[in-house]
Each structure stands twice: as C-alpha cells, then as structure tokens.
Design a protein around this motif. Structure first.
Motif, mmCIF file in Angstrom:
data_model
loop_
_atom_site.group_PDB
_atom_site.id
_atom_site.type_symbol
_atom_site.label_atom_id
_atom_site.label_comp_id
_atom_site.label_asym_id
_atom_site.label_seq_id
_atom_site.Cartn_x
_atom_site.Cartn_y
_atom_site.Cartn_z
ATOM 1 N N GLN A 39 0.846 -1.183 0.000
ATOM 2 C CA GLN A 39 0.000 0.000 0.000
ATOM 3 C C GLN A 39 0.887 1.240 0.000
ATOM 4 O O GLN A 39 1.708 1.423 0.897
ATOM 5 C CB GLN A 39 -0.893 0.000 1.236
ATOM 6 C CG GLN A 39 -1.798 -1.212 1.285
ATOM 7 C CD GLN A 39 -2.390 -1.413 2.671
ATOM 8 O OE1 GLN A 39 -2.025 -0.748 3.618
ATOM 9 N NE2 GLN A 39 -3.318 -2.348 2.763
ATOM 10 N N ASP A 40 0.740 2.058 -1.015
ATOM 11 C CA ASP A 40 1.520 3.291 -1.159
ATOM 12 C C ASP A 40 3.019 3.030 -1.101
ATOM 13 O O ASP A 40 3.768 3.796 -0.520
ATOM 14 C CB ASP A 40 1.126 4.306 -0.073
ATOM 15 C CG ASP A 40 -0.342 4.680 -0.145
ATOM 16 O OD1 ASP A 40 -0.892 4.669 -1.266
ATOM 17 O OD2 ASP A 40 -0.932 4.982 0.905
ATOM 18 N N GLY A 41 3.463 1.927 -1.668
ATOM 19 C CA GLY A 41 4.884 1.606 -1.690
ATOM 20 C C GLY A 41 5.415 1.056 -0.380
ATOM 21 O O GLY A 41 6.597 0.756 -0.277
ATOM 22 N N GLN A 42 4.595 0.901 0.617
ATOM 23 C CA GLN A 42 5.008 0.393 1.925
ATOM 24 C C GLN A 42 4.634 -1.080 2.033
ATOM 25 O O GLN A 42 3.533 -1.464 1.675
ATOM 26 C CB GLN A 42 4.319 1.173 3.056
ATOM 27 C CG GLN A 42 4.638 2.655 3.070
ATOM 28 C CD GLN A 42 6.069 2.914 3.481
ATOM 29 O OE1 GLN A 42 6.627 2.197 4.285
ATOM 30 N NE2 GLN A 42 6.677 3.940 2.897
#
Length: 177
Positions: A39-42
């Motif tokens: 999610q969002d690069g995390q």
C-alpha cells in the motif's frame, strides 16, 4: 483455450476453463506475490512477507554455514568443518521443504511449476544420498542449487510485474505519429 490476464502482473496467458469473476495467476510466483499487500509503496507486516524473510534468512544461513564449514576444514579442523557443513545441510533441507510447500500451496496447477519443482526435489534426493555417503559439502551444494532455483521461481511474479510495468511505461511514452 481462453485468453485471460494475470491478476497480478497483468500479462496475458491461456487457460482451458475460465469462470467469471475468478482471479487467475499465470504462475506460482504471481500467486505468491499477490498475497503480500503493498500500500503506497510500503510493505506491511504480513504472513507472506514473513515467509519470504524466513526463506531468505534460511538461504543466507545455509550458504554461510557451508562456506564457513569448508573454510574451517581447509584450515585443518575437518571435524568442526564437517559439523558446520552438516548444519548447512539441515538448514537447506528445511528451506527446500518450505519452498516446496509454498509452491504446492500457491493454488496454481501449471505444468511449469512441476517442471521446476521436480528437478529441485531431485536435487534434494541427490543431497540426501550425498549426506548418507558422508559427502556433506556435495549435499549442501545440491541443496543450495535446489533452493536458489525455487527462490528465483517463487519470486518471478515480482519480476514479471516489473517487466509488464516497464513495457507499459515504454509504450505510453512512445511518441504517436
């Protein structure tokens, strides 16, 4: 054969039967990678991520103990070196069983998964025979090759997704005539 798109990497492939609304994966690597939510690069802590970290840790330690055992044996302490290589074989066997279990549980029944799983398991049998003969270094090398093959095979979903995105970016960046 129906042409479908992989739910993870978005590359097309063919299936014999297609059900409406079902998710399909072109390989076990995509099926495994889809279970790790990003999610969002995390990367959040998830069971899939923990499995990947444990597999990487096991593969690293297998190599570490194998190389350390060979180095200690070359120094003139063969008993200690053999024990370290034995630890490498034990870790390699656990990692091989883990990777094999992941491929079986990935829920993709593609022939390509069997093509990779069978040689990896054959290398595991070869390692067992080598360990029974007392050639521990040969056993750890066979297990490392099998585990590296399965690690690369299991992570190919991420590689395929990167390739699909790169191809898509290139085609969208191309100037229109």
């Amino acid at each position: 054969m129906a042409r479908v798109t992989c739910s993870f990497c978005r590359l097309p492939f063919h299936l014999a039967r297609v059900r409406e609304g079902a998710e399909y994966y072109c390989c076990s690597g995509c099926a495994l990678a889809s279970r790790i939510p990003v999610q969002d690069g995390q990367l959040p802590v998830s069971p899939g991520l923990l499995v990947a970290l444990a597999a990487g840790f096991g593969l690293f330690n297998q190599v570490l103990f194998g190389v350390l055992g060979a180095a200690v044996a070359a120094e003139g302490r063969p008993e200690t070196g053999e024990k370290l290589v034995w630890v490498s074989v034990a870790i390699g066997a656990v990692v091989l069983l883990g990777f094999s279990g992941l491929l079986v549980l990935a829920r993709t029944r593609r022939w390509s998964d069997g093509v990779v799983l069978l040689p990896a398991l054959a290398a595991g049998v070869w390692a067992s025979v080598a360990a029974a003969r007392g050639t521990w270094l040969e056993a750890t090398i066979a297990l490392f090759v099998a585990n590296l093959l399965l690690a690369l095979w299991s992570s190919r979903g991420w590689f395929r997704r990167m390739w699909a995105r790169r191809t898509q970016d290139r085609s969208s960046a191309a100037p229109n005539d």
